[in-house]
Design a protein around this motif. Structure first.
Motif, PDB file in Angstrom:
ATOM      1  N   TYR A  62       0.817  -1.213   0.000  1.00 46.38           N
ATOM      2  CA  TYR A  62       0.000   0.000   0.000  1.00 46.38           C
ATOM      3  C   TYR A  62       0.857   1.273   0.000  1.00 46.38           C
ATOM      4  CZ  TYR A  62      -3.572  -3.401   1.252  1.00 46.38           C
ATOM      5  OH  TYR A  62      -4.413  -4.481   1.245  1.00 46.38           O
ATOM      6  N   ALA A  63       2.114   1.129  -0.353  1.00 47.57           N
ATOM      7  CA  ALA A  63       3.007   2.296  -0.359  1.00 47.57           C
ATOM      8  C   ALA A  63       2.639   3.240  -1.500  1.00 47.57           C
ATOM      9  CB  ALA A  63       4.466   1.848  -0.500  1.00 47.57           C
ATOM     10  N   PRO A  64       2.889   4.558  -1.333  1.00 44.17           N
ATOM     11  CA  PRO A  64       2.608   5.520  -2.411  1.00 44.17           C
ATOM     12  C   PRO A  64       3.425   5.216  -3.659  1.00 44.17           C
ATOM     13  CG  PRO A  64       2.951   6.650  -0.325  1.00 44.17           C
ATOM     14  CD  PRO A  64       3.348   5.216  -0.109  1.00 44.17           C
ATOM     15  N   LEU A  65       2.900   5.597  -4.805  1.00 42.29           N
ATOM     16  CA  LEU A  65       3.616   5.462  -6.067  1.00 42.29           C
ATOM     17  C   LEU A  65       4.636   6.589  -6.169  1.00 42.29           C
ATOM     18  CD1 LEU A  65       0.523   4.770  -8.365  1.00 42.29           C
ATOM     19  CD2 LEU A  65       1.924   3.120  -7.102  1.00 42.29           C
ATOM     20  N   VAL A  66       5.850   6.257  -6.588  1.00 44.16           N
ATOM     21  CA  VAL A  66       6.939   7.236  -6.619  1.00 44.16           C
ATOM     22  C   VAL A  66       7.520   7.323  -8.029  1.00 44.16           C
ATOM     23  CG1 VAL A  66       9.181   7.900  -5.677  1.00 44.16           C
ATOM     24  CG2 VAL A  66       7.496   6.737  -4.216  1.00 44.16           C
ATOM     25  N   PRO A  67       7.380   8.453  -8.709  1.00 43.37           N
ATOM     26  CA  PRO A  67       7.956   8.610 -10.046  1.00 43.37           C
ATOM     27  C   PRO A  67       9.486   8.603  -9.992  1.00 43.37           C
ATOM     28  CG  PRO A  67       6.298  10.290  -9.605  1.00 43.37           C
ATOM     29  CD  PRO A  67       6.603   9.637  -8.303  1.00 43.37           C
ATOM     30  N   THR A  68      10.099   8.080 -11.024  1.00 40.91           N
ATOM     31  CA  THR A  68      11.555   8.103 -11.119  1.00 40.91           C
ATOM     32  C   THR A  68      12.029   9.456 -11.649  1.00 40.91           C
ATOM     33  OG1 THR A  68      11.495   7.241 -13.371  1.00 40.91           O
ATOM     34  CG2 THR A  68      11.606   5.623 -11.577  1.00 40.91           C
ATOM     35  N   ASP A  69      13.321   9.670 -11.595  1.00 41.73           N
ATOM     36  CA  ASP A  69      13.883  10.905 -12.151  1.00 41.73           C
ATOM     37  C   ASP A  69      13.584  11.007 -13.647  1.00 41.73           C
ATOM     38  OD1 ASP A  69      14.876  11.565  -9.686  1.00 41.73           O
ATOM     39  OD2 ASP A  69      16.901  10.832 -10.085  1.00 41.73           O
ATOM     40  N   ARG A  70      13.549   9.879 -14.311  1.00 38.76           N
ATOM     41  CA  ARG A  70      13.248   9.877 -15.749  1.00 38.76           C
ATOM     42  C   ARG A  70      11.839  10.424 -15.999  1.00 38.76           C
ATOM     43  NH1 ARG A  70      12.250   4.542 -19.523  1.00 38.76           N
ATOM     44  NH2 ARG A  70      12.165   5.624 -21.545  1.00 38.76           N
ATOM     45  N   ALA A  71      10.873   9.986 -15.182  1.00 33.94           N
ATOM     46  CA  ALA A  71       9.499  10.467 -15.338  1.00 33.94           C
ATOM     47  C   ALA A  71       9.407  11.962 -15.055  1.00 33.94           C
ATOM     48  CB  ALA A  71       8.574   9.697 -14.401  1.00 33.94           C
ATOM     49  N   ARG A  72      10.093  12.420 -14.025  1.00 31.45           N
ATOM     50  CA  ARG A  72      10.054  13.851 -13.683  1.00 31.45           C
ATOM     51  C   ARG A  72      10.700  14.698 -14.775  1.00 31.45           C
ATOM     52  NH1 ARG A  72       8.321  14.903  -8.680  1.00 31.45           N
ATOM     53  NH2 ARG A  72       8.263  13.203  -7.164  1.00 31.45           N
ATOM     54  N   ALA A  73      11.739  14.169 -15.378  1.00 33.64           N
ATOM     55  CA  ALA A  73      12.407  14.914 -16.448  1.00 33.64           C
ATOM     56  C   ALA A  73      11.484  15.098 -17.647  1.00 33.64           C
ATOM     57  CB  ALA A  73      13.687  14.188 -16.866  1.00 33.64           C
ATOM     58  N   LEU A  74      10.624  14.106 -17.884  1.00 34.66           N
ATOM     59  CA  LEU A  74       9.712  14.181 -19.033  1.00 34.66           C
ATOM     60  C   LEU A  74       8.447  14.979 -18.735  1.00 34.66           C
ATOM     61  CD1 LEU A  74       9.960  10.500 -20.289  1.00 34.66           C
ATOM     62  CD2 LEU A  74      10.707  12.527 -21.543  1.00 34.66           C
ATOM     63  N   LEU A  75       7.944  14.872 -17.503  1.00 31.94           N
ATOM     64  CA  LEU A  75       6.638  15.436 -17.182  1.00 31.94           C
ATOM     65  C   LEU A  75       6.679  16.587 -16.199  1.00 31.94           C
ATOM     66  CD1 LEU A  75       4.593  12.119 -16.850  1.00 31.94           C
ATOM     67  CD2 LEU A  75       4.689  13.672 -18.790  1.00 31.94           C
ATOM     68  N   GLY A  76       7.856  16.955 -15.722  1.00 33.87           N
ATOM     69  CA  GLY A  76       7.908  18.023 -14.733  1.00 33.87           C
ATOM     70  C   GLY A  76       7.489  17.506 -13.374  1.00 33.87           C
ATOM     71  N   ASP A  77       6.916  18.375 -12.554  1.00 36.62           N
ATOM     72  CA  ASP A  77       6.518  18.004 -11.200  1.00 36.62           C
ATOM     73  C   ASP A  77       5.012  17.890 -11.052  1.00 36.62           C
ATOM     74  OD1 ASP A  77       9.070  17.800 -10.087  1.00 36.62           O
ATOM     75  OD2 ASP A  77       9.213  19.975  -9.932  1.00 36.62           O
ATOM     76  N   GLY A  78       4.308  17.585 -12.136  1.00 31.92           N
ATOM     77  CA  GLY A  78       2.862  17.479 -12.051  1.00 31.92           C
ATOM     78  C   GLY A  78       2.208  18.813 -12.272  1.00 31.92           C
ATOM     79  N   GLY A  79       0.931  18.916 -11.946  1.00 33.51           N
ATOM     80  CA  GLY A  79       0.222  20.180 -12.114  1.00 33.51           C
ATOM     81  C   GLY A  79      -0.424  20.278 -13.479  1.00 33.51           C
ATOM     82  N   TYR A  80      -0.790  21.500 -13.860  1.00 31.53           N
ATOM     83  CA  TYR A  80      -1.508  21.742 -15.103  1.00 31.53           C
ATOM     84  C   TYR A  80      -0.534  22.209 -16.171  1.00 31.53           C
ATOM     85  CZ  TYR A  80      -5.413  21.398 -11.959  1.00 31.53           C
ATOM     86  OH  TYR A  80      -6.299  20.947 -11.028  1.00 31.53           O
ATOM     87  N   PRO A  81      -0.599  21.666 -17.391  1.00 27.14           N
ATOM     88  CA  PRO A  81       0.404  21.993 -18.405  1.00 27.14           C
ATOM     89  C   PRO A  81       0.241  23.395 -18.981  1.00 27.14           C
ATOM     90  CG  PRO A  81      -1.258  20.550 -19.321  1.00 27.14           C
ATOM     91  CD  PRO A  81      -1.555  20.651 -17.857  1.00 27.14           C
ATOM     92  N   LEU A  82       1.359  24.099 -19.084  1.00 33.69           N
ATOM     93  CA  LEU A  82       1.414  25.356 -19.827  1.00 33.69           C
ATOM     94  C   LEU A  82       1.935  25.001 -21.210  1.00 33.69           C
ATOM     95  CD1 LEU A  82       1.378  28.476 -19.987  1.00 33.69           C
ATOM     96  CD2 LEU A  82       3.727  28.438 -19.148  1.00 33.69           C
ATOM     97  N   VAL A  83       1.062  25.134 -22.240  1.00 31.97           N
ATOM     98  CA  VAL A  83       1.401  24.593 -23.544  1.00 31.97           C
ATOM     99  C   VAL A  83       1.785  25.642 -24.574  1.00 31.97           C
ATOM    100  CG1 VAL A  83       0.003  22.518 -23.228  1.00 31.97           C
ATOM    101  CG2 VAL A  83      -1.025  24.551 -24.244  1.00 31.97           C
ATOM    102  N   GLY A  84       1.964  26.886 -24.153  1.00 34.10           N
ATOM    103  CA  GLY A  84       2.410  27.902 -25.096  1.00 34.10           C
ATOM    104  C   GLY A  84       1.570  29.150 -25.026  1.00 34.10           C
ATOM    105  N   ASP A  85       1.583  29.924 -26.108  1.00 33.93           N
ATOM    106  CA  ASP A  85       0.906  31.216 -26.145  1.00 33.93           C
ATOM    107  C   ASP A  85      -0.341  31.147 -27.019  1.00 33.93           C
ATOM    108  OD1 ASP A  85       3.032  32.251 -24.681  1.00 33.93           O
ATOM    109  OD2 ASP A  85       4.157  32.727 -26.505  1.00 33.93           O
TER     110      ASP A  85
END
Length: 211
Positions: A62-85
């Motif tokens: 039942y441990a929390p899911l933990v993203p790897t550094d690879r996942a963070r590098a691709l997706l940032g730290d979560g949240g809502y995407p800023l996709v441009g102007d």
């Protein structure tokens, strides 16, 4: 994005990152409702994400899911995407390239310690796009430059109002941004300024219901 990071897997990872950004444990049970998938489908994809190196190996059932550094590098730290102007003048093509992920208001608004939010009532400021149920971000201060918008406590009243201030000699005029609300003028000594407007947040669905 790598081809093995499918839309469903990306959705699960983004949900994990978003929960972490909000300070909540990203357990399988917490992630599942955010994805719209069944718990079995999420569990299956979580196993794949671990094998592919996007989630750390399981550390207990039942441990929390933990993203790897690879996942963070691709997706940032979560949240809502800023996709441009997007153009507010002449139309322009909106590029769908993620520039960053927004998890807190202070990442996109110049907020400081002590700033607070208020929910708007009434339609006196609709001329500048501030509608009922919108949120305004306020910075505490007892003085504002001439012509700025401020939160003001009116003489003889216990409630505050959001108005544009105009100083002229010993008087202050409070102006609305709606012709249905006439200006109000008071002696400057009787007007108590409580804060200045920093930004506001509107909700399109509520606004559409009014039109």
């Amino acid at each position: 994005m790598p081809p093995d990071l499918t839309r469903t897997r990306r959705l699960i990872l983004t949900s994990v990152l978003r929960l972490q950004a909000e300070g909540q444990p990203a357990t399988l049970g917490a992630v599942t409702p955010l994805t719209g998938l069944t718990k079995a489908a999420v569990s299956y994809q979580v196993a794949n994400l671990r094998e592919l190196g996007y989630l750390e190996p399981a550390n207990g059932r039942y441990a929390p899911l933990v993203p790897t550094d690879r996942a963070r590098a691709l997706l940032g730290d979560g949240g809502y995407p800023l996709v441009g102007d997007i153009a507010a003048g002449q139309p322009a093509h909106a590029e769908q390239n993620v520039e960053a992920y927004i998890t807190r208001l202070d990442q996109v608004i110049d907020m400081k310690e002590g700033d607070y939010l208020l929910r708007v009532r009434g339609e006196s400021m609709i001329g500048i796009g501030i509608y009922p149920q919108d949120l305004v971000i306020v910075r505490p201060t007892d003085t504002v430059p001439n012509g700025d918008i401020a939160v003001v406590l009116l003489p003889g009243e216990s409630t505050a109002t959001l108005k544009r201030l105009e100083h002229k000699g010993a008087q202050v005029t409070l102006r609305s941004e709606n012709p249905d609300y006439p200006p109000m003028t008071f002696p400057a000594r009787d007007v108590r300024i409580q804060g200045c407007l920093v930004a506001h947040i509107g909700q399109a669905n509520l606004r559409n219901r009014r039109n």
